[in-house]
Design a protein around this motif. Sequence first.
Motif, short mmCIF file in Angstrom:
data_model
loop_
_atom_site.label_atom_id
_atom_site.label_comp_id
_atom_site.label_asym_id
_atom_site.label_seq_id
_atom_site.Cartn_x
_atom_site.Cartn_y
_atom_site.Cartn_z
N MET A 1 33.38 58.43 -18.59
CA MET A 1 34.24 57.87 -17.48
C MET A 1 33.81 58.28 -16.03
O MET A 1 34.23 59.66 -15.97
N ASN A 3 34.34 58.57 -11.95
CA ASN A 3 35.39 58.62 -10.92
C ASN A 3 34.92 58.47 -9.73
O ASN A 3 33.91 59.09 -9.12
N GLY A 21 42.37 51.64 -12.20
CA GLY A 21 41.38 51.71 -13.01
C GLY A 21 40.56 50.51 -12.80
O GLY A 21 40.98 49.41 -12.87
N SER A 23 36.34 48.64 -14.22
CA SER A 23 35.31 48.53 -15.27
C SER A 23 34.11 48.31 -14.25
O SER A 23 34.19 47.29 -13.58
N GLU A 26 31.04 47.38 -17.53
CA GLU A 26 31.72 47.64 -18.83
C GLU A 26 31.88 49.13 -18.96
O GLU A 26 32.41 49.64 -20.18
N GLU A 27 31.61 50.04 -17.89
CA GLU A 27 31.85 51.46 -18.08
C GLU A 27 33.11 51.87 -17.29
O GLU A 27 33.15 51.18 -16.32
N LYS A 28 34.10 52.27 -18.05
CA LYS A 28 35.50 52.49 -17.30
C LYS A 28 35.28 53.43 -16.36
O LYS A 28 34.64 54.59 -16.57
N SER A 29 36.19 53.35 -15.34
CA SER A 29 36.12 54.27 -14.17
C SER A 29 37.49 54.38 -13.62
O SER A 29 38.51 53.39 -13.82
N SER A 30 37.47 54.90 -12.55
CA SER A 30 39.13 55.05 -11.85
C SER A 30 38.73 55.54 -10.31
O SER A 30 37.71 56.26 -9.97
N LEU A 66 41.25 46.91 -14.13
CA LEU A 66 41.80 47.34 -15.37
C LEU A 66 43.33 47.48 -15.17
O LEU A 66 43.99 47.08 -15.93
N TYR A 67 43.76 48.43 -14.52
CA TYR A 67 44.96 49.00 -14.22
C TYR A 67 45.37 49.72 -12.64
O TYR A 67 44.41 49.92 -12.17
#
Length: 72
Positions: A1, A3, A21, A23, A26-30, A66-67
């Motif tokens: 992940m 940032n 949050g 994507s 398709e790679e999660k990040s924040s 995402l969030y």
Amino acid sequence: MSNLYTMPIKDSFPLPYWVVGISIDEEKSSVNVHPQSLREDDYADAIEHAMDTAKALYPNSNIEFLYIKEYN
């Protein structure tokens, strides 16, 4: 992940601040969002700021929300 930091490390943030949050291809990040970088201190502007930052850095990528987390 990975940032994306638009302001100092979150331990030094004044309160409140948000972690959004996302994507990126398709790679999660924040993204840490400091209230001074917003027009208004609310979650909707924090999301918009995070998405705009990601789109500016990765203009050809698929970016999805995402969030959101708020810290007071």
